[in-house]
Write a protein that holds these residues in place. Structure first.
Motif, PDB file in Angstrom:
ATOM      1  N   TYR A 109     -12.321   7.122 -17.637  1.00 19.49           N
ATOM      2  CA  TYR A 109     -11.307   6.086 -17.446  1.00 19.49           C
ATOM      3  C   TYR A 109     -11.663   4.773 -18.159  1.00 19.49           C
ATOM      4  N   SER A 110     -12.903   4.308 -17.945  1.00 27.80           N
ATOM      5  CA  SER A 110     -13.291   3.013 -18.530  1.00 27.80           C
ATOM      6  C   SER A 110     -13.214   3.012 -20.059  1.00 27.80           C
TER       7      SER A 110
ATOM      8  N   LEU B 272       2.250   2.006  -3.412  1.00 25.87           N
ATOM      9  CA  LEU B 272       1.332   2.754  -4.287  1.00 25.87           C
ATOM     10  C   LEU B 272       1.564   4.253  -4.107  1.00 25.87           C
TER      11      LEU B 272
ATOM     12  N   PHE C  84      -7.066  -1.206 -25.002  1.00 26.23           N
ATOM     13  CA  PHE C  84      -7.031  -2.673 -25.078  1.00 26.23           C
ATOM     14  C   PHE C  84      -7.604  -3.162 -26.413  1.00 26.23           C
TER      15      PHE C  84
ATOM     16  N   ALA D 112      -7.056  -5.439 -31.570  1.00 27.17           N
ATOM     17  CA  ALA D 112      -7.741  -6.143 -32.662  1.00 27.17           C
ATOM     18  C   ALA D 112      -7.283  -5.585 -34.008  1.00 27.17           C
ATOM     19  N   PHE D 113      -7.107  -4.266 -34.079  1.00 30.74           N
ATOM     20  CA  PHE D 113      -6.696  -3.625 -35.332  1.00 30.74           C
ATOM     21  C   PHE D 113      -5.225  -3.927 -35.628  1.00 30.74           C
TER      22      PHE D 113
ATOM     23  N   SER E  86      -9.497   3.227 -21.229  1.00 31.21           N
ATOM     24  CA  SER E  86      -8.770   1.991 -20.956  1.00 31.21           C
ATOM     25  C   SER E  86      -9.218   0.877 -21.907  1.00 31.21           C
ATOM     26  N   ALA E  87     -10.537   0.764 -22.119  1.00 33.31           N
ATOM     27  CA  ALA E  87     -11.067  -0.263 -23.019  1.00 33.31           C
ATOM     28  C   ALA E  87     -10.618  -0.007 -24.456  1.00 33.31           C
TER      29      ALA E  87
ATOM     30  N   PHE F 168     -15.087   7.729 -13.670  1.00 28.36           N
ATOM     31  CA  PHE F 168     -14.622   6.348 -13.860  1.00 28.36           C
ATOM     32  C   PHE F 168     -15.337   5.712 -15.060  1.00 28.36           C
ATOM     33  N   ASP F 169     -16.677   5.869 -15.099  1.00 25.75           N
ATOM     34  CA  ASP F 169     -17.471   5.192 -16.133  1.00 25.75           C
ATOM     35  C   ASP F 169     -17.346   5.853 -17.505  1.00 25.75           C
TER      36      ASP F 169
ATOM     37  N   ARG G 262     -15.748   6.232  -3.405  1.00 31.23           N
ATOM     38  CA  ARG G 262     -15.942   5.843  -4.797  1.00 31.23           C
ATOM     39  C   ARG G 262     -17.414   5.741  -5.212  1.00 31.23           C
ATOM     40  N   THR G 263     -18.327   5.841  -4.269  1.00 31.86           N
ATOM     41  CA  THR G 263     -19.743   5.758  -4.630  1.00 31.86           C
ATOM     42  C   THR G 263     -20.317   7.131  -5.014  1.00 31.86           C
TER      43      THR G 263
ATOM     44  N   SER H 126       0.844  -1.199   0.000  1.00 31.19           N
ATOM     45  CA  SER H 126       0.000   0.000   0.000  1.00 31.19           C
ATOM     46  C   SER H 126       0.879   1.249   0.000  1.00 31.19           C
TER      47      SER H 126
ATOM     48  N   SER I 161     -17.974   8.317  -9.823  1.00 27.93           N
ATOM     49  CA  SER I 161     -18.481   7.257 -10.706  1.00 27.93           C
ATOM     50  C   SER I 161     -18.542   7.741 -12.150  1.00 27.93           C
TER      51      SER I 161
END
Lengths: 275, 209
Positions: free
Chosen positions: B108-109, B51, B116, B120-121, B112-113, B104-105, B95-96, B48, B101
């Motif tokens: 960041y999400s 970090l 990744f 595929a390309f 990040s997606a 993050f949604d 975080r709630t 910890s 949220s």
């Protein structure tokens, strides 16, 4: 076939390839093809292992799910959670990556909506850093590793002495956590273990399935789709399989086209070139 | 000071590593087992702190980039604002919180997606340009790859159900055999390096002395 054309074909602009990939993936999302789905052995075994657990069995779900891998891991996790709810299993949710608590919040809501009581039927552990050492500490003494959870704060936590009390460990992630689960928990306590992984690491994890250390593996989006079919919990896995099928077909087509062009131009060069 | 820099860390490594190793494989007296448990718990706490150390290091590197006006230095402001802002938001509101949220949604999400999924390309382009059956070995690799790709998705099963059986055979036998060899080799290497650290022979982690 014209030699210049074949040479040009081998050096086609990557933007053309990218555009075709985009269209190939996009088309089935708006026009589902409904391709058949064959259940793989690894997924079938994972489902069987969970399905064989009697109601009330205790399962630990360690997850290193993160936004980068969520496209594959989230449908798998949701299918497993819904299966656990349908079979009335007690679940301890354990986020093992810094991003995972956000996903665990979602599973928590699923359990609450299904009528589960937090602290009695399921439990959410806090995220702890440490990676492999965390798994080592969990295998050695779970209660000490999570000493910040006060005794008496949860009936479920109070009823657990250590990892030996769990009937199953399900580890989810795209990294090394499945190996840590085997080394520090499965090997030590003989806890039946399944893993939920990204498709790209199936080849690396497969030997541990054939050796019997993993009872089953749910791999990639196809694994999620297969698990959804087996557990009768329709979700995002099955709906994404047409796009993945078309993507695979396009990659195979590019490999074949590239090789055909390569061998024709190579043959022409060895026979004196294009006249 | 040399003792603090080299001898103390080496002996800490010898002491801690030996106890954890012994506790893993041998039935040892209770108090030694307890030390092993403590070391593992301390390591979780240390992780910890690591970090925090990482975050501090990131701040230092980007602050230097801004100060020295290195290439693309203005992006370092984005990193610093995101790092400090999101940390403060998480600490103050947990975080709630809807704003936490939302970021993050919706930031960041997807980012990040996207990183990744770009694979595929790249894979598609690389397959087209580089995956050539130039010799026998490459041809076997290419054929296995094509079979496993077809056997892993529905369209392969629709073309010929045998692709699925062949995929399972490739994954269970040649793949498992090769991966076991690689895993055993890597494990032996890790054991060797770990023993060198425990015996104080490997000192790279002390700054290359």
């Amino acid at each position: 076939m014209n030699g210049d054309f074949l040479t040009r074909m081998q050096n086609i602009d990557r933007r053309v390839i990218y555009t075709v990939v985009f269209l190939v993936l996009l088309f089935p999302m708006f026009n589902p093809i409904g391709l058949p789905l064959k259940i793989s052995l690894v997924t079938q075994k994972a489902f069987d292992a969970v399905d064989a657990l009697p109601a009330g069995s205790l399962v630990m779900f360690t997850t290193a799910n993160a936004p980068g891998t969520a496209a594959e891991l989230e449908p798998q996790s949701i299918a497993l959670m819904r299966h656990a709810i349908n079979n009335k299993l007690r679940v301890v949710l354990n986020p093992t990556a810094a991003e995972s608590p956000r996903f665990v919040d979602g599973y928590r809501q699923m359990f609450l909506k299904a009528g589960y009581v937090e602290g009695k039927d399921f439990l959410v552990l806090p995220y702890l850093a440490g990676g492999e050492t965390l798994f080592g500490a969990m295998g050695s003494d779970l209660k000490s590793a999570y000493s910040m959870i006060a005794a008496g704060s949860s009936a479920l936590w109070d009823s657990i002495d250590g990892m030996q009390d769990f009937d199953m460990l399900a580890d989810c992630g795209g990294g090394e956590s499945q190996l840590w689960a085997l080394a520090h928990i499965e090997a030590k306590h003989k806890t039946p273990t399944i893993c939920l992984i990204t498709a790209v690491i199936l080849a690396v994890r497969q030997p541990y399935f054939t050796s019997g250390q993993y009872k089953g593996i749910v791999s990639g989006l196809s694994g999620a789709a297969e698990y959804e079919v087996l557990a009768r919990v329709p979700g995002k896995g099955a709906s994404g399989m047409d796009a993945q099928s078309m993507g695979h077909l396009w990659v195979i087509f590019t490999i074949l086209a590239g090789n055909i062009a390569y061998f024709i131009t190579k043959g022409k060069k060895s026979s004196g070139g294009d006249r | 000071m040399k003792i603090l820099r080299s001898s103390v860390p080496i002996w800490l490594g010898v002491f801690g590593g030996s106890i954890v190793l012994l506790a893993m494989f041998i039935k040892i007296p209770v108090h030694v087992g307890l030390w092993s448990k403590w070391f593992l718990e301390w390591r979780v706490i240390l992780a910890s702190f690591a970090l925090t150390l990482g975050a501090g290091n990131l701040l230092r590197i980007h602050a230097n980039r801004i100060r020295m006006k290195r290439e693309a230095w203005m992006y370092s402001y984005v990193t610093i604002v995101a790092l400090i802002g999101y940390t403060v938001l998480g600490i103050l509101f947990k975080r709630t919180h809807p704003v936490y949220s939302f970021i993050f949604d919706n930031a960041y999400s997807p980012l990040s997606a996207t990183v990744f999924s770009i694979n595929a390309f790249y894979i598609s382009s690389a397959c087209y340009r580089a995956f050539r059956a130039r010799n026998g070995h490459a041809a076997v690799l290419l054929l296995s790859g094509v079979i496993v790709m077809l056997g892993s998705v529905g369209i392969g099963y629709a073309i010929w159900p045998g692709f699925n059986t062949m995929t399972q055979w490739i994954m269970n036998y040649p793949n498992s055999a090769a991966m076991r060899g690689m895993n055993i080799g890597a494990a032996l290497g890790i054991i060797g390096v770990s023993l060198r650290v425990i015996f104080g022979l490997e000192r790279g982690h002390l700054g290359g002395e």
